[in-house]
Design an enzyme around this catalytic site. Sequence first.
Site, PDB file in Angstrom:
ATOM      1  CG  ASP A   1      -5.938  -1.400  -1.362  1.00  0.00           C
ATOM      2  OD1 ASP A   1      -6.393  -0.786  -0.374  1.00  0.00           O
ATOM      3  OD2 ASP A   1      -4.732  -1.406  -1.667  1.00  0.00           O
TER       4      ASP A   1
ATOM      5  CG  HIS B   1       0.204   6.631  -1.132  1.00  0.00           C
ATOM      6  ND1 HIS B   1       1.410   6.038  -0.795  1.00  0.00           N
ATOM      7  CD2 HIS B   1      -0.426   5.760  -1.962  1.00  0.00           C
ATOM      8  CE1 HIS B   1       1.494   4.852  -1.383  1.00  0.00           C
ATOM      9  NE2 HIS B   1       0.399   4.656  -2.103  1.00  0.00           N
TER      10      HIS B   1
ATOM     11  CD  GLU C   1       0.245   0.186  -0.435  1.00  0.00           C
ATOM     12  OE1 GLU C   1      -0.928  -0.226  -0.491  1.00  0.00           O
ATOM     13  OE2 GLU C   1       0.856   0.671  -1.411  1.00  0.00           O
TER      14      GLU C   1
ATOM     15  CD  GLU D   1      -4.436   0.450   2.076  1.00  0.00           C
ATOM     16  OE1 GLU D   1      -5.675   0.291   1.942  1.00  0.00           O
ATOM     17  OE2 GLU D   1      -3.605   0.099   1.214  1.00  0.00           O
TER      18      GLU D   1
ATOM     19  CG  ASP E   1      -2.673  -3.479   0.347  1.00  0.00           C
ATOM     20  OD1 ASP E   1      -2.956  -4.683   0.237  1.00  0.00           O
ATOM     21  OD2 ASP E   1      -2.524  -2.720  -0.630  1.00  0.00           O
TER      22      ASP E   1
ATOM     23  NE  ARG F   1       5.471  -0.252  -2.135  1.00  0.00           N
ATOM     24  CZ  ARG F   1       4.197   0.103  -2.039  1.00  0.00           C
ATOM     25  NH1 ARG F   1       3.387  -0.038  -3.088  1.00  0.00           N
ATOM     26  NH2 ARG F   1       3.713   0.582  -0.924  1.00  0.00           N
TER      27      ARG F   1
ATOM     28  CD  GLN G   1       2.756  -1.443  -6.524  1.00  0.00           C
ATOM     29  OE1 GLN G   1       3.350  -1.662  -5.462  1.00  0.00           O
ATOM     30  NE2 GLN G   1       1.915  -0.451  -6.660  1.00  0.00           N
TER      31      GLN G   1
ATOM     32  CE1 TYR H   1       3.803   0.754 -12.788  1.00  0.00           C
ATOM     33  CE2 TYR H   1       1.637   1.757 -12.586  1.00  0.00           C
ATOM     34  CZ  TYR H   1       2.977   1.877 -12.863  1.00  0.00           C
ATOM     35  OH  TYR H   1       3.493   3.093 -13.199  1.00  0.00           O
TER      36      TYR H   1
ATOM     37  CE  LYS I   1      -0.256  -2.574  -3.992  1.00  0.00           C
ATOM     38  NZ  LYS I   1      -0.073  -1.588  -2.932  1.00  0.00           N
TER      39      LYS I   1
ATOM     40  CB  THR J   1      -4.636  -7.707   3.048  1.00  0.00           C
ATOM     41  OG1 THR J   1      -4.278  -7.625   1.664  1.00  0.00           O
ATOM     42  CG2 THR J   1      -5.154  -6.370   3.524  1.00  0.00           C
TER      43      THR J   1
ATOM     44  CD  GLU K   1       4.059   7.363   0.377  1.00  0.00           C
ATOM     45  OE1 GLU K   1       3.463   6.384   0.857  1.00  0.00           O
ATOM     46  OE2 GLU K   1       3.577   8.515   0.365  1.00  0.00           O
TER      47      GLU K   1
HETATM   48 CA    CA Z   1      -3.001  -0.397  -0.858  1.00  0.00          CA
END
Ligand code: CA
Length: 434
Positions: A143, A150, A216, A218, A250, A254, A257, A261, A270, A274, A381
């Site tokens: 990914d 973004h 997400e 994508e 995806d 949050r 994450q 992360y 993640k 997916t 976002e």
């Molecule tokens: Ca992603």
Amino acid sequence: MSVSCQRPLSTMSHPNDPKLKSFIDVAADSDFPIQNLPYGVFSTPTSAQKRVGVAIGEFVLDLAALESEGLLKVGEGVFAQGGLNAFMALGPKTWTATRARISELLRHDTATLRDNAALRKRALLPRNEVQLHMPFAVAGYTDFYSSKEHATNVGIMFRGKDNALQPNWLHIPIAYNGRASTVVVSGTPIIRPQGQLKPPSADAPTFGPCKRLDFELEMGVVVGGASQMGHMLTEAQAAEMIFGFVLLNDWSARDIQQWEYVPLGPFQAKAFGTSISPWVVTREALEPFRVAGPTQDPTPLPYLQQKGANNYDLNLDVELRADGAKDYAQIARTNFKYMYWSSVQQLVHHASGGCAMNVGDLLGSGTISGPEKDQRGSLLEISWNGSEPIDLPGGVKRTFFEDGDSLSIRGWCQGDGYRVGFGEVEGTILPAKE
Ligand code: CA
């Protein structure tokens, strides 16, 4: 391979010719006109055998049936299996010849299928009556993080305006290795993940259901060729290895994450799901919609420089249906063309250290956000980290997903009087299994 053509080459139109018409009626706003011909894997209520088909209007063309009739000679049993991998492994020349042959068989002025009622009944199945499956076996899933808008938005929220873009971002198509095991086809429910949560205000982490579940938006690149371990790819080689594209969601946790992360990137946040669309739109079908990407400044290192226009003018719509609501409501609308790093650059970079790429590898583009506020490709976002709730019909508000919520992504390229579309990738959130 031998693909028999009834028509002399000189009178054959290119499968992308906007003037081509099929003997099957296709609405102008259908995702699947004769100029598209995306590949998928399906079964029917009366035949559980998974096989390869092509979407055309409201129908699926059964390629295994055409093959058994001798109308498509690609390779023994290539289409009578539950994945596109064997077909993809035959390479770009076969992809091109096969698409041309399918296009020819579906043309309004080709009698072979048009005038054979028995064969039509067997090979053309109503799309709403088939079950769609994963279109290919995912060899590896990577990914990327290639939208400047973004990355900037997330950077501002997580690190502040002055450190929004990390120093490497404008030089490297940033990515992490994801999980192939939990890539699922549209319509598969997503169980809310559990994980370690530690809000900034807490002293210690706890384990429990994710509270900030996100999507997400994508695109996914479906890699149809292989590269050798220890060998780099040129721009042209990478471009040729791309079989096609799918819509990709995806799903992201949050809160998990944010705690996990640093320093190695996302892991459990993640890895739980997916989703991809069931139809793989070929790179060839997207050729008429190529556009140049944003200007890259600073100029990338030589191995990442590209001569071609490797972005696509591809519209993307995101809709959310809140738990209990009847209808979907649009929450974002953007375009794939905004991506800073192209799919070709991503693939070149992926192999640049000597990593072997395989038939069936899936590359997520990274969340696609545009410059405008209504073009943001994640709830993180859109709700600005939960501080600006989204207003949905009936007075419903959302910051992140609640159980029972559904998300749908659609994508299409608009031609003159037709569109080359992807259909939909959809998923519904189920409660965590505690
Ligand atoms: Ca992603």
